[in-house]
Write a protein that holds these residues in place. Sequence first.
Motif, PDB file in Angstrom:
ATOM      1  N   ALA A 104       0.827  -1.203   0.000  1.00 13.70           N
ATOM      2  CA  ALA A 104       0.000   0.000   0.000  1.00 13.70           C
ATOM      3  C   ALA A 104       0.864   1.257   0.000  1.00 13.70           C
ATOM      4  CB  ALA A 104      -0.938  -0.007   1.203  1.00 13.70           C
ATOM      5  N   LEU A 105       1.915   1.255   0.791  1.00 14.01           N
ATOM      6  CA  LEU A 105       2.816   2.410   0.841  1.00 14.01           C
ATOM      7  C   LEU A 105       3.472   2.661  -0.513  1.00 14.01           C
ATOM      8  CD1 LEU A 105       4.661   2.009   4.267  1.00 14.01           C
ATOM      9  CD2 LEU A 105       3.378   4.019   3.516  1.00 14.01           C
ATOM     10  N   ALA A 106       4.034   1.591  -1.108  1.00 15.71           N
ATOM     11  CA  ALA A 106       4.759   1.735  -2.372  1.00 15.71           C
ATOM     12  C   ALA A 106       3.830   2.233  -3.480  1.00 15.71           C
ATOM     13  CB  ALA A 106       5.394   0.398  -2.762  1.00 15.71           C
ATOM     14  N   ALA A 107       2.622   1.698  -3.552  1.00 14.98           N
ATOM     15  CA  ALA A 107       1.679   2.128  -4.582  1.00 14.98           C
ATOM     16  C   ALA A 107       1.222   3.568  -4.342  1.00 14.98           C
ATOM     17  CB  ALA A 107       0.477   1.181  -4.616  1.00 14.98           C
ATOM     18  N   PHE A 108       0.933   3.897  -3.095  1.00 14.40           N
ATOM     19  CA  PHE A 108       0.488   5.249  -2.747  1.00 14.40           C
ATOM     20  C   PHE A 108       1.541   6.274  -3.152  1.00 14.40           C
ATOM     21  CE2 PHE A 108       0.463   8.660   0.509  1.00 14.40           C
ATOM     22  CZ  PHE A 108      -0.766   9.230   0.208  1.00 14.40           C
ATOM     23  N   TRP A 109       2.800   5.989  -2.890  1.00 11.41           N
ATOM     24  CA  TRP A 109       3.879   6.918  -3.247  1.00 11.41           C
ATOM     25  C   TRP A 109       3.995   7.117  -4.753  1.00 11.41           C
ATOM     26  CZ3 TRP A 109       7.587   4.154   0.636  1.00 11.41           C
ATOM     27  CH2 TRP A 109       7.347   4.657   1.933  1.00 11.41           C
ATOM     28  N   LEU A 110       3.567   6.104  -5.536  1.00 14.02           N
ATOM     29  CA  LEU A 110       3.642   6.213  -6.998  1.00 14.02           C
ATOM     30  C   LEU A 110       2.332   6.696  -7.610  1.00 14.02           C
ATOM     31  CD1 LEU A 110       5.635   2.940  -7.824  1.00 14.02           C
ATOM     32  CD2 LEU A 110       6.466   5.303  -7.952  1.00 14.02           C
ATOM     33  N   GLY A 111       1.339   6.996  -6.776  1.00 17.56           N
ATOM     34  CA  GLY A 111       0.065   7.472  -7.291  1.00 17.56           C
ATOM     35  C   GLY A 111      -0.791   6.379  -7.916  1.00 17.56           C
ATOM     36  N   ILE A 112      -0.524   5.130  -7.575  1.00 15.39           N
ATOM     37  CA  ILE A 112      -1.307   3.998  -8.084  1.00 15.39           C
ATOM     38  C   ILE A 112      -2.431   3.710  -7.088  1.00 15.39           C
ATOM     39  CG2 ILE A 112      -1.253   1.518  -8.614  1.00 15.39           C
ATOM     40  CD1 ILE A 112       1.715   1.950  -9.436  1.00 15.39           C
ATOM     41  N   PRO A 113      -3.689   3.666  -7.530  1.00 13.33           N
ATOM     42  CA  PRO A 113      -4.791   3.421  -6.599  1.00 13.33           C
ATOM     43  C   PRO A 113      -4.627   2.097  -5.850  1.00 13.33           C
ATOM     44  CG  PRO A 113      -5.631   4.098  -8.743  1.00 13.33           C
ATOM     45  CD  PRO A 113      -4.163   3.859  -8.912  1.00 13.33           C
ATOM     46  N   VAL A 114      -4.843   2.142  -4.539  1.00 17.90           N
ATOM     47  CA  VAL A 114      -4.757   0.960  -3.691  1.00 17.90           C
ATOM     48  C   VAL A 114      -6.165   0.438  -3.434  1.00 17.90           C
ATOM     49  CG1 VAL A 114      -4.099   0.079  -1.409  1.00 17.90           C
ATOM     50  CG2 VAL A 114      -2.636   1.759  -2.584  1.00 17.90           C
ATOM     51  N   VAL A 115      -6.374  -0.839  -3.736  1.00 17.68           N
ATOM     52  CA  VAL A 115      -7.641  -1.517  -3.445  1.00 17.68           C
ATOM     53  C   VAL A 115      -7.389  -2.448  -2.270  1.00 17.68           C
ATOM     54  CG1 VAL A 115      -9.428  -3.065  -4.324  1.00 17.68           C
ATOM     55  CG2 VAL A 115      -8.337  -1.403  -5.869  1.00 17.68           C
ATOM     56  N   HIS A 116      -8.138  -2.242  -1.179  1.00 14.08           N
ATOM     57  CA  HIS A 116      -7.922  -3.033   0.032  1.00 14.08           C
ATOM     58  C   HIS A 116      -9.001  -4.108   0.138  1.00 14.08           C
ATOM     59  CE1 HIS A 116      -7.153  -3.083   4.674  1.00 14.08           C
ATOM     60  NE2 HIS A 116      -6.644  -4.136   4.055  1.00 14.08           N
ATOM     61  N   LEU A 117      -8.610  -5.340  -0.124  1.00 16.96           N
ATOM     62  CA  LEU A 117      -9.517  -6.482   0.012  1.00 16.96           C
ATOM     63  C   LEU A 117      -9.570  -6.894   1.472  1.00 16.96           C
ATOM     64  CD1 LEU A 117     -11.204  -8.642  -1.553  1.00 16.96           C
ATOM     65  CD2 LEU A 117      -9.099 -10.004  -1.694  1.00 16.96           C
ATOM     66  N   GLU A 118     -10.787  -7.124   1.982  1.00 14.02           N
ATOM     67  CA  GLU A 118     -11.027  -7.437   3.402  1.00 14.02           C
ATOM     68  C   GLU A 118     -10.735  -6.204   4.266  1.00 14.02           C
ATOM     69  OE1 GLU A 118     -10.264 -11.588   5.343  1.00 14.02           O
ATOM     70  OE2 GLU A 118      -8.799 -10.221   6.229  1.00 14.02           O
ATOM     71  N   ALA A 119     -11.302  -5.103   3.865  1.00 17.07           N
ATOM     72  CA  ALA A 119     -11.099  -3.829   4.565  1.00 17.07           C
ATOM     73  C   ALA A 119     -12.100  -3.669   5.704  1.00 17.07           C
ATOM     74  CB  ALA A 119     -11.244  -2.670   3.589  1.00 17.07           C
ATOM     75  N   GLY A 120     -11.703  -2.895   6.707  1.00 19.50           N
ATOM     76  CA  GLY A 120     -12.628  -2.482   7.754  1.00 19.50           C
ATOM     77  C   GLY A 120     -12.704  -3.378   8.976  1.00 19.50           C
ATOM     78  N   LEU A 121     -11.927  -4.452   9.017  1.00 20.05           N
ATOM     79  CA  LEU A 121     -11.914  -5.292  10.220  1.00 20.05           C
ATOM     80  C   LEU A 121     -11.213  -4.531  11.338  1.00 20.05           C
ATOM     81  CD1 LEU A 121     -12.475  -7.342   7.919  1.00 20.05           C
ATOM     82  CD2 LEU A 121     -11.237  -9.034   9.281  1.00 20.05           C
ATOM     83  N   ARG A 122     -11.803  -4.553  12.531  1.00 18.32           N
ATOM     84  CA  ARG A 122     -11.248  -3.785  13.643  1.00 18.32           C
ATOM     85  C   ARG A 122     -11.458  -4.497  14.982  1.00 18.32           C
ATOM     86  NH1 ARG A 122      -9.547  -1.494   9.873  1.00 18.32           N
ATOM     87  NH2 ARG A 122      -9.585   0.730   9.358  1.00 18.32           N
ATOM     88  N   THR A 123     -10.417  -4.439  15.817  1.00 13.90           N
ATOM     89  CA  THR A 123     -10.595  -4.729  17.252  1.00 13.90           C
ATOM     90  C   THR A 123     -10.511  -3.427  18.043  1.00 13.90           C
ATOM     91  OG1 THR A 123      -8.219  -5.033  17.688  1.00 13.90           O
ATOM     92  CG2 THR A 123      -9.478  -6.987  17.008  1.00 13.90           C
ATOM     93  N   HIS A 124      -9.965  -2.367  17.420  1.00 19.01           N
ATOM     94  CA  HIS A 124      -9.718  -1.071  18.066  1.00 19.01           C
ATOM     95  C   HIS A 124      -8.723  -1.226  19.216  1.00 19.01           C
ATOM     96  CE1 HIS A 124     -12.810   0.631  15.555  1.00 19.01           C
ATOM     97  NE2 HIS A 124     -13.644  -0.301  15.972  1.00 19.01           N
TER      98      HIS A 124
END
Length: 383
Positions: A104-124
């Motif tokens: 995610a970091l490497a793609a974000f730095w290059l301006g490539i959209p990051v798609v997060h599969l299995e997003a939003g899981l939380r224990t907080h």
Amino acid sequence: MDVMLLAGTRPEALKLAPLALAMEAHPALRPVLVHSGQHAGMVEQALAPFGLVADAWLDVPPRVTGGQAELVAGLLPALDDVLRRHAPAALVVQGDTTTTLAGALAAFWLGIPVVHLEAGLRTHDLTAPFPEEGARQMVSRLAALHLAPTLGAAAALRSEGVARQRIAVTGNTVVDAVLEIAARDLPARDTALALLEMEIAEAGERLVLVTSHRRESWGEPLERTLAAVQLIVAEHPDVQVLFPAHPNPQVRAQVEAALGGLPRVTVTDPLEYPDLVRALRLASLVLTDSGGIQEEAPTFGTPVLVLRDVTERAEVVEAGCAWLVGTDTSRIADTAARLLSGELRPAQVGNPYGEGNAAALAVAAIEELLGVGAEQHKHAAAS
């Protein structure tokens, strides 16, 4: 359009495989599977039952310390290189591993959209699971598209300020994976599992599947779990226990010391995925700290005791398919006894993580992100 799918561990590969298969059949999107090398050999093993192989492997220096800093330091330059060379339209990362965070970091730095599969899981709780909870939350800050497995995961993202239009509720692709493998009904490849299956059938016994692999479970917590397994075996003469042990030498030694030679207990190496699915179908009860197994077992109506104090998969507990028991010996053994006696029964409500169409829904959301419309479908089909 090339869409890069990044996997470094077995669970990542298993959950990305249905997405890769769905994209292979797509007229305008082409999957490019990349193996980060985080778990050498495991990704290949996970992809093989689906007829998939990695398209590229990262050139990462051999690890010496095994630490997170060393792994990230090796992954980032290699990821930067492969992303620059392939220039994908998007990068799909799965879950909460070090590979996921680095990708995610490497793609974000290059301006490539990051798609997060299995997003939003939380224990907080950033300490449980550690470091996965932190990785999940950081990736959520960078993702352009969040593929949430449940409404609860989507609500968690919205509560953190993620725009509704950047979230798609898809279900979990592991349900797609487990249904595809189960439909094949392949005989066990692991010799110990095959023998155990015959013994259970001949003697009219029941199978209890146990797995424990998370880092926070090692040492004293695992010792308490193993003591509970000993009690379950002693108190239920019709029960056989199967324990695929973690490959870490210290963990394996701990399991062997507690359970080795114990009648009606079989300790094996980690099972290949089709064998694990077979064991889940055969089992009358599962004890696990695995996130994936919490998602897979409800497909077969197999009750689960979650060997953790908190779980980011609250839906499985709320649905009555699993019980959160931690690693307290008495609580594990007592709850297992109530389930094995029939006093407690899992709710037959289906799998709260979907019906097996998560990959199709994920592809539709990625189409929208990338602006793949009817004209592009038509052009791709014509060419």
